[in-house]
Design a protein around this motif. Structure first.
Motif, PDB file in Angstrom:
ATOM      1  N   SER A 199       0.810  -1.228   0.000  1.00 59.12           N
ATOM      2  CA  SER A 199       0.000   0.000   0.000  1.00 59.12           C
ATOM      3  C   SER A 199       0.841   1.275   0.000  1.00 59.12           C
ATOM      4  N   ALA A 200       2.176   1.150  -0.022  1.00 58.88           N
ATOM      5  CA  ALA A 200       3.042   2.342  -0.022  1.00 58.88           C
ATOM      6  C   ALA A 200       2.759   3.183  -1.259  1.00 58.88           C
ATOM      7  N   GLN A 201       2.804   4.520  -1.063  1.00 53.49           N
ATOM      8  CA  GLN A 201       2.556   5.469  -2.144  1.00 53.49           C
ATOM      9  C   GLN A 201       3.584   6.584  -2.088  1.00 53.49           C
TER      10      GLN A 201
ATOM     11  N   ASP B  14       4.617   8.971   1.075  1.00 53.85           N
ATOM     12  CA  ASP B  14       4.710   8.302   2.372  1.00 53.85           C
ATOM     13  C   ASP B  14       6.091   8.552   2.962  1.00 53.85           C
TER      14      ASP B  14
ATOM     15  N   VAL C 273       7.482   2.244   7.126  1.00 53.75           N
ATOM     16  CA  VAL C 273       6.819   3.209   6.252  1.00 53.75           C
ATOM     17  C   VAL C 273       5.536   3.677   6.931  1.00 53.75           C
ATOM     18  N   TYR C 274       5.351   4.992   6.934  1.00 53.92           N
ATOM     19  CA  TYR C 274       4.162   5.618   7.520  1.00 53.92           C
ATOM     20  C   TYR C 274       3.493   6.484   6.465  1.00 53.92           C
ATOM     21  N   SER C 275       2.168   6.517   6.520  1.00 53.75           N
ATOM     22  CA  SER C 275       1.399   7.289   5.553  1.00 53.75           C
ATOM     23  C   SER C 275       0.555   8.326   6.285  1.00 53.75           C
TER      24      SER C 275
ATOM     25  N   LYS D  86      -2.692  10.361   7.147  1.00 51.02           N
ATOM     26  CA  LYS D  86      -4.102   9.970   7.106  1.00 51.02           C
ATOM     27  C   LYS D  86      -4.929  11.014   6.357  1.00 51.02           C
TER      28      LYS D  86
ATOM     29  N   ARG E  56      -0.816  14.690  -2.011  1.00 42.71           N
ATOM     30  CA  ARG E  56       0.370  13.830  -2.158  1.00 42.71           C
ATOM     31  C   ARG E  56       1.289  14.383  -3.234  1.00 42.71           C
TER      32      ARG E  56
ATOM     33  N   TRP F 196       4.604  18.315   3.726  1.00 45.30           N
ATOM     34  CA  TRP F 196       3.199  17.973   3.968  1.00 45.30           C
ATOM     35  C   TRP F 196       2.385  19.161   4.472  1.00 45.30           C
TER      36      TRP F 196
ATOM     37  N   MET G 222      -0.289  10.238  11.342  1.00 42.64           N
ATOM     38  CA  MET G 222       0.426   9.187  10.623  1.00 42.64           C
ATOM     39  C   MET G 222      -0.129   7.808  10.983  1.00 42.64           C
TER      40      MET G 222
ATOM     41  N   LEU H 189       2.228   1.561   7.856  1.00 39.79           N
ATOM     42  CA  LEU H 189       1.807   0.612   6.837  1.00 39.79           C
ATOM     43  C   LEU H 189       2.468  -0.733   7.109  1.00 39.79           C
TER      44      LEU H 189
END
Length: 182
Positions: A22-24, A27, A98-100, A102, A109, A143, A178, A181
């Motif tokens: 699910s990494a994008q 992230d 890895v953190y995304s 929310k 992004r 961000w 955050m 993932l």
């Protein structure tokens, strides 16, 4: 080593990092470094990771934009774009996650990634608290300029050569904004 820490699959002499499916782009990728400065950050922070960058690209061709003291001969300290394999090479990384962020849009992004990439070549500066750019401030600023409401806590540091309030990796990693993932 899955769960809390990332997994490296060794193939010959090269380690291929396995990121969550699910990494994008956009992230955050945290690593626990092996250098002296990493040990200093871990000691001040008390967290799991000493460095952070932002994923750019896509699965199979990930890169990381990050602000760092030089990790390559002849390269100045600053904001650089490295391959994921270089960023997570066993000689400089013991673990990663890895953190995304929310609830962000694809436009946010894209904006965060574009802003971070536009900082390439900008000098790394940690001594002048509040004035320079270093790993955590790079990704946080990317961000926040993209519209993420991301309040963070800074840590007061009082060392002979480093004084001021600093944004340390655990402040980003443990933020309510955050999600990790897996």
């Amino acid at each position: 080593m899955t769960g809390v820490l990332g997994l490296l699959i060794v193939s010959g002499a090269l380690a291929q990092p396995v990121l969550p499916l699910s990494a994008q782009a956009g992230d955050l990728i945290f690593r626990r470094g092996t250098e002296t400065v990493s040990h200093m950050v871990l000691g001040m922070d008390g967290g799991l990771y000493s460095h952070v960058g932002m994923l750019v690209g896509q699965s199979g061709n990930w890169q990381v934009v990050h602000a760092t003291p030089s990790e390559k001969a002849g390269q100045a300290d600053g904001v650089v774009l490295d391959s994921l394999e270089f960023f997570l090479a066993p000689g400089r990384s013991q673990a990663f996650a890895v953190y995304s962020p929310k609830n962000v849009s694809s436009n946010q992004r894209r904006s965060a990634v574009q802003w971070a990439l536009a900082q390439q070549g900008r000098g790394f500066e940690i001594v002048a608290a509040g004035k320079g750019i270093y790993c955590t401030t790079l990704v946080w600023q990317a961000w926040t300029q993209a519209g993420l409401d991301w309040p963070v806590n800074t840590t007061e540091v009082t060392l002979p050569v480093l004084k001021g309030h600093y944004l340390l990796p655990s402040a980003l990693q443990t933020s309510a904004q955050m999600q990790r993932l897996n």
